[in-house]
Design a protein around this motif. Structure first.
Motif, mmCIF file in Angstrom:
data_model
loop_
_atom_site.group_PDB
_atom_site.id
_atom_site.type_symbol
_atom_site.label_atom_id
_atom_site.label_comp_id
_atom_site.label_asym_id
_atom_site.label_seq_id
_atom_site.Cartn_x
_atom_site.Cartn_y
_atom_site.Cartn_z
ATOM 1 N N UNK A 4 13.574 5.819 8.016
ATOM 2 C CA UNK A 4 14.362 5.761 8.849
ATOM 3 C C UNK A 4 15.697 7.118 7.810
ATOM 4 N N UNK A 5 16.440 8.058 8.795
ATOM 5 C CA UNK A 5 17.337 9.147 8.315
ATOM 6 C C UNK A 5 18.778 8.691 7.816
ATOM 7 N N UNK A 65 0.622 -1.492 0.606
ATOM 8 C CA UNK A 65 -0.282 0.034 0.238
ATOM 9 C C UNK A 65 0.805 1.651 -0.227
ATOM 10 N N UNK A 66 2.167 1.387 -0.284
ATOM 11 C CA UNK A 66 3.133 2.052 0.246
ATOM 12 C C UNK A 66 3.310 2.338 -1.188
ATOM 13 N N UNK A 67 3.677 3.905 -2.134
ATOM 14 C CA UNK A 67 4.408 4.093 -3.115
ATOM 15 C C UNK A 67 5.737 4.094 -3.150
ATOM 16 N N UNK A 68 6.520 3.662 -3.797
ATOM 17 C CA UNK A 68 7.550 4.107 -3.463
ATOM 18 C C UNK A 68 8.702 4.192 -5.306
ATOM 19 N N UNK A 69 9.001 5.831 -5.262
ATOM 20 C CA UNK A 69 9.214 6.337 -6.519
ATOM 21 C C UNK A 69 10.900 5.678 -7.268
ATOM 22 N N UNK A 70 11.500 5.245 -8.482
ATOM 23 C CA UNK A 70 12.586 4.784 -8.827
ATOM 24 C C UNK A 70 12.564 5.336 -9.644
ATOM 25 N N UNK A 98 6.953 11.892 1.727
ATOM 26 C CA UNK A 98 8.334 11.661 2.625
ATOM 27 C C UNK A 98 9.180 10.943 2.689
ATOM 28 N N UNK A 99 10.031 11.348 1.396
ATOM 29 C CA UNK A 99 10.902 10.515 1.762
ATOM 30 C C UNK A 99 12.071 10.842 2.255
ATOM 31 N N UNK A 100 12.566 10.163 2.918
ATOM 32 C CA UNK A 100 14.027 9.496 4.165
ATOM 33 C C UNK A 100 14.805 9.254 3.454
ATOM 34 N N UNK A 101 15.072 7.656 3.892
ATOM 35 C CA UNK A 101 16.678 7.233 3.442
ATOM 36 C C UNK A 101 16.116 6.821 1.996
ATOM 37 N N UNK A 102 17.080 7.517 0.683
ATOM 38 C CA UNK A 102 17.523 6.487 -0.355
ATOM 39 C C UNK A 102 17.715 5.283 -0.523
#
Length: 95
Positions: A84-85, A9-14, A40-44
């Motif tokens: 996480x950051x 259910x979470x969208x990830x951009x790549x 809310x992007x944090x850690x890549x």
């Protein structure tokens, strides 16, 4: 240009972060894909594929949306926490 993978259910951009390349200084580096949550992007996450075997007609490895989604799940299982950051998390893909 980026694409979207939805996991639990979470969208990830790549997107393609680096094409496969050969360097006399650094050796061979395979395809690298960067991933981050769409909101809310944090850690890549950096997913590094192996360098393809030598070929007369070298092309970028084909990567499907379903493969990227499966690899994101694998990276989460081995420690990538997208909430996480900090420094990017590198996941080395073994073939």
């Amino acid at each position: 240009m980026s694409d979207i993978a939805v996991i639990d259910g979470v969208a990830y951009r790549w997107h393609i972060h680096r094409e496969p390349q050969w360097s006399t200084n650094d050796g061979a580096k395979g395809l690298c894909i960067a991933v981050e949550p769409q909101e809310n992007p944090q850690k890549i996450l950096l997913m590094e594929y192996p360098f393809p075997p030598p070929n007369r007609h070298q092309q970028r490895p084909k990567v499907s949306k379903s493969d990227v989604a499966a690899r994101i799940k694998e990276a989460m299982a081995v420690g990538w926490d997208p909430e996480s950051r900090g420094k990017p998390f590198t996941y080395i893909i073994e073939k």
